[in-house]
Design a protein around this motif. Structure first.
Motif, short mmCIF file in Angstrom:
data_model
loop_
_atom_site.label_atom_id
_atom_site.label_comp_id
_atom_site.label_asym_id
_atom_site.label_seq_id
_atom_site.Cartn_x
_atom_site.Cartn_y
_atom_site.Cartn_z
N ARG A 191 46.78 -2.18 -97.59
CA ARG A 191 46.09 -1.26 -98.48
C ARG A 191 45.83 0.05 -97.75
O ARG A 191 45.86 0.10 -96.52
N ALA A 192 45.62 1.12 -98.52
CA ALA A 192 45.47 2.44 -97.90
C ALA A 192 44.71 3.38 -98.82
O ALA A 192 44.64 3.18 -100.03
N VAL A 193 44.20 4.44 -98.20
CA VAL A 193 43.59 5.53 -98.94
C VAL A 193 44.16 6.83 -98.37
O VAL A 193 44.18 7.03 -97.17
N SER A 194 44.66 7.68 -99.27
CA SER A 194 45.20 8.97 -98.86
C SER A 194 44.09 9.99 -98.84
O SER A 194 43.35 10.14 -99.81
N GLN A 195 43.98 10.69 -97.75
CA GLN A 195 43.04 11.80 -97.62
C GLN A 195 43.85 13.05 -97.32
O GLN A 195 43.41 13.93 -96.61
N GLU B 69 44.42 -0.53 -103.36
CA GLU B 69 43.83 -1.77 -102.86
C GLU B 69 44.88 -2.82 -102.53
O GLU B 69 44.66 -3.66 -101.69
N ASP B 70 46.02 -2.79 -103.23
CA ASP B 70 47.07 -3.79 -103.01
C ASP B 70 48.41 -3.18 -103.39
O ASP B 70 48.64 -2.86 -104.54
N PHE B 71 49.30 -3.04 -102.41
CA PHE B 71 50.62 -2.48 -102.68
C PHE B 71 51.51 -3.47 -103.42
O PHE B 71 52.50 -3.08 -104.02
#
Length: 117
Positions: A69-73, A100-102
């Motif tokens: 999972r990831a968050v782009s900033q 939250e889930d690729f």
């Protein structure tokens, strides 16, 4: 005696219901815990299945261990791939998006839109 037992049973049932009601939001909150990323502009913050944080500012041809999972900033989109060297299934992440889930383990990522040939 019967009235006293009914009151005690009613109190016990009310207490159990209240306790169960309090436990549900806490469990839901734990399942939806945010990624504990610092707010750094221009960075993608990702997390492995084991909970380790990874930070990306440049293309990543191989991510070991993979992230889930990831968050782009970042102000640009990123493309995340299921295979190393930008191969396999892919998912584009928009600027400032949280994933939250690729749906697959991410083994590579690069800045820019996903392209399909």
């Amino acid at each position: 005696m019967t009235t006293r037992l009914r009151k005690a049973a009613g109190l016990l049932l009310a207490t159990a219901t209240a306790a169960a009601g309090l436990a549900l939001p806490a469990a839901a909150a734990q399942a939806a815990a945010p990624i504990p990323c610092p707010k750094i502009i221009g960075v993608v913050c990702a997390q492995t299945a084991a909970g380790e944080l990874r930070f990306f500012t440049a293309d990543q041809p191989s991510i070991v261990p993979p992230v889930v999972r990831a968050v782009s900033q970042d102000h640009e989109p990123w493309c995340f791939y299921a295979e190393p060297d930008y191969n396999g299934e892919r998912r584009e992440v928009s600027p400032w998006e949280l994933v939250e889930d690729f749906g697959f383990d991410v083994h590579s990522a690069r800045r820019g839109q996903c392209t399909w040939s």
